[in-house]
Design a protein around this motif. Structure first.
Motif, short mmCIF file in Angstrom:
data_model
loop_
_atom_site.label_atom_id
_atom_site.label_comp_id
_atom_site.label_asym_id
_atom_site.label_seq_id
_atom_site.Cartn_x
_atom_site.Cartn_y
_atom_site.Cartn_z
N UNK A 65 -14.95 -16.76 9.03
CA UNK A 65 -14.65 -17.99 8.29
C UNK A 65 -15.41 -17.97 6.96
N UNK A 66 -14.75 -18.36 5.89
CA UNK A 66 -15.38 -18.34 4.57
C UNK A 66 -16.40 -19.45 4.43
N UNK A 67 -17.62 -19.09 4.06
CA UNK A 67 -18.65 -20.08 3.77
C UNK A 67 -19.17 -19.84 2.35
N UNK A 68 -19.55 -20.93 1.65
CA UNK A 68 -20.03 -20.75 0.27
C UNK A 68 -21.21 -19.78 0.18
N UNK A 69 -22.10 -19.79 1.18
CA UNK A 69 -23.30 -18.95 1.07
C UNK A 69 -22.97 -17.47 1.03
N UNK A 70 -21.81 -17.07 1.60
CA UNK A 70 -21.45 -15.66 1.55
C UNK A 70 -21.26 -15.21 0.10
N UNK B 127 -8.25 -19.76 2.71
CA UNK B 127 -9.47 -20.44 2.36
C UNK B 127 -9.47 -20.76 0.88
N UNK B 129 -11.81 -21.51 -0.78
CA UNK B 129 -13.04 -21.01 -1.40
C UNK B 129 -12.79 -19.77 -2.25
N UNK B 130 -11.81 -18.94 -1.87
CA UNK B 130 -11.62 -17.66 -2.55
C UNK B 130 -10.79 -17.79 -3.82
N UNK B 241 -19.65 -28.98 1.64
CA UNK B 241 -19.49 -27.62 2.16
C UNK B 241 -20.48 -26.68 1.50
N UNK B 242 -20.70 -26.88 0.19
CA UNK B 242 -21.60 -26.00 -0.55
C UNK B 242 -23.04 -26.23 -0.11
N UNK B 245 -23.52 -25.52 3.60
CA UNK B 245 -23.04 -24.18 3.90
C UNK B 245 -22.17 -24.14 5.15
N UNK B 246 -21.12 -24.94 5.15
CA UNK B 246 -20.17 -24.95 6.26
C UNK B 246 -18.82 -24.43 5.77
N UNK B 247 -17.98 -23.89 6.67
CA UNK B 247 -16.66 -23.42 6.27
C UNK B 247 -15.92 -24.50 5.45
N UNK B 248 -15.38 -24.08 4.30
CA UNK B 248 -14.90 -25.05 3.32
C UNK B 248 -13.70 -25.87 3.80
#
Lengths: 317, 273
Positions: A65-70, B127, B129-130, B241-242, B245-248
């Motif tokens: 799962x994508x997380x910002x910290x990655x 996602x 996020x990408x 989320x940021x 640090x949880x899945x967006x």
């Protein structure tokens, strides 16, 4: 004179204080996709590197799962190390792009695909046909499960750390020698303990265990998933059950991040036993690093095979 | 802060764009009572991508997008037709049938490929996020096209959605206008489901519209209330989320859920007070 001495002490202290932050900065920042690679980097890099893994040992690195910290981790990395052979293909390319860090882009010194150091198993021969099912076009990606590959992985990691940080090349080399020696000793111990089980048959859930079985000279006669990632059909399960009975196979191996229901179903029909194993360092609390992972694996397998070997021998007598 | 913007700038822009366009569609979808239309269309788009993948076409290649669009066109034509074919079955049932059959066909095709199921899962999860600025630009262009189409037919569409359940003579939507509605929604879905994922798109479509419907009956007012709520919830979700640090995607959906609960409470207080 006294006065001069105290100035000198203060001066030395001052210089020392100045070097602390630069020492901290000089540490190479390494990000890995799996805990096994992280564990080997920790062995080879020692205090000279900081290392973080993206996938936890109890997660299937095929799906993350994508997380910002990655993205932050990748953004700040000097070196990104991954397992390759399409293990992380579902998310790593996007993560590298999202991290916006040119140092770890493909082709850069900060980008290391460890699979280049090993010889993959299960590489499809001839023309690749996706409809055949269990084909990873470049080979089976779970190569860290053969400890001999651990030696090669450590070599390749040490090489790259030395290239990025030539000033500490000697330290990396001596760490590598130390780790390799310990791993080689362990390999001798594990081989000796498992020798009597050579040529036994097992069933595996996914092709995860092929490298470990190759190392132990144990035969996998089938996988429950007849195509990776797809639940088995009823026909496939009944074929497996017949095969298990014919070959007197009792043991089903599976990684702890897969559903157990199909393995349990098959075991119930064949008086078999499902052995749930961590597939990566960090996969269980005891398997805290690369060496401990194998200790856990070998302990469990030795116990299970020992039990079934005596049953099998008892029956044949 | 600047680091937050470096990483979250594009996702924020994408979320705002998607919130606006989906809230607009959401208001219509809600009036027409075809809530699950987006799941069905997203599943058809995923089916197209799966077929493309099976034919060795690269993900995100023009060929793959073309196949997704082809499936969406077929779906839109089908949905527009079933409404006129039989008045005795609710449209929601047809949508449901297309969804489950589409999903199962995709699974059958995926089972012919290694890691096909995972491929399907990533198709539907995505996602946000990408996403990069190029992706934001693509979504912006799609929204521009869809916006232009709706600019021409907008007034009539609002009237049609308002009376969708009990059409009055000339206001009854024609096959073409129904088809146009489905195809424009499908177009936005094709170009956003890979980045945002099915859950998040469903949230964008339904939650702001539902919250707004608690406060107003007019589609135009609903759109304004929903847009403001959606934008605020999106930004809150991304910031949460940021920092946590949880899945967006999941954090965003939960933030919208909280926004829904708050709206429910507020409207209850308003009506009782």
């Amino acid at each position: 004179m006294n006065h001069f001495n105290s100035i000198r002490i203060i001066f030395v202290c001052f210089i020392f204080l100045l070097t602390i932050p630069t020492m901290a900065l000089a540490q190479l920042n390494v990000v890995t996709t799996t805990e096994d690679i992280a564990s080997i980097v920790r062995e080879v890099g020692g205090d000279l590197v900081t290392v973080k893994s993206i996938a936890k040992g109890y997660q299937d690195p095929h799906v993350i799962e994508a997380k910002p910290s990655y993205m932050l981790k990748v953004n700040r990395a000097d070196l990104l190390i991954y397992q390759g052979l399409e293990l992380e293909v579902g998310w790593l390319p996007m993560l590298i792009q999202g991290g916006r860090n040119k140092k770890v882009f493909p082709g850069q010194l900060g980008h290391l695909d460890v699979s280049e150091a090993i010889t993959p198993l299960d590489v499809p021969i001839g023309e690749l046909d996706r409809s055949m099912g269990d084909v990873h076009p470049s080979g089976n990606p779970h190569y860290h499960l053969n400890p001999h590959n651990g030696l090669l992985m450590a070599d390749s990691i040490a090489d790259r750390l030395s290239l990025l940080d030539p000033a500490n090349a000697d330290a990396y080399q001596s760490n590598l020698d130390d780790f390799s020696k310990r791993l080689e000793n362990k390999i001798r111990e594990w081989t000796a303990r498992m020798e009597k089980f050579q040529n036994l048959n097992v069933i595996t859930y996914h092709a995860t265990w092929n490298y470990l079985l190759d190392f132990l000279a144990i035969e996998s006669i089938g996988t429950i998933e007849n195509r990776p990632g797809i639940p088995p059909s009823g026909k496939h399960l009944s074929e497996l059950a017949t095969m298990m009975k014919q070959t007197n196979t009792r043991v089903i191996l599976q990684a702890n991040f897969f559903e157990k229901e199909f393995s349990d179903l098959l075991a119930g029909k064949t008086q078999g036993e499902v052995v749930v194993l961590p597939a990566y360092a960090g996969g269980t609390r005891e398997a805290k690093d690369y060496l401990a992972l194998f200790d856990v694996l070998i302990n469990k397998l030795e116990k299970t095979f020992g039990k079934h070997l005596s049953v099998v021998n008892g029956e044949s007598r | 802060m600047s680091e937050f913007l470096t990483f979250m700038g594009a996702p924020i822009a994408a979320c705002i764009l998607l919130t606006l366009v989906y809230t607009y569609f959401g208001c219509h979808v809600l009036k027409r009572e075809i809530i699950f239309i987006d799941l069905s269309l997203a599943q058809l788009a995923a089916l197209g991508t799966t077929v493309a993948f099976y034919m060795h076409l690269e993900l995100d290649s023009p060929g793959s997008f073309a196949l997704s669009l082809l499936f969406i066109v077929a779906g839109a034509a089908f949905f527009a037709s079933t409404r006129n074919l039989s008045a005795s079955i609710p449209q929601e049932a047809v949508i449901g049938i297309v969804y489950v059959v589409g999903a199962s066909v995709a699974l059958l095709i995926a089972s012919q490929m290694p890691h096909g199921a995972e491929h399907l899962k990533t198709l539907l999860n995505g996602s946000i996020l990408w996403i990069d600025w190029q992706g934001v630009l693509l979504i912006f262009c799609v929204i521009l096209i869809v916006g232009m189409v709706h600019r021409i037919t907008g007034k009539k569409l609002i009237e049609q959605s308002r009376t969708y359940k009990n059409p009055l003579g000339q206001n009854s939507p024609s096959w073409t206008s129904d088809f146009l509605f489905y195809i424009t929604l499908g177009l936005v879905i094709v170009f956003s489901v890979r980045t945002a994922g099915v859950f998040l798109i469903f949230t964008f479509l339904i939650v702001p519209a539902v919250c707004a419907a608690l406060f107003s009956q007019s589609i135009t007012t609903q759109f304004f209330i929903g847009s403001i709520l959606g934008v605020v919830a999106s930004i809150t979700g991304l910031v949460l989320s940021y920092h946590l640090d949880q899945p967006t995607g999941a954090t965003l959906v939960c933030t919208f859920g909280v926004a829904f609960l708050a709206s429910l409470l507020l409207s209850h207080l308003r009506s009782s007070g």
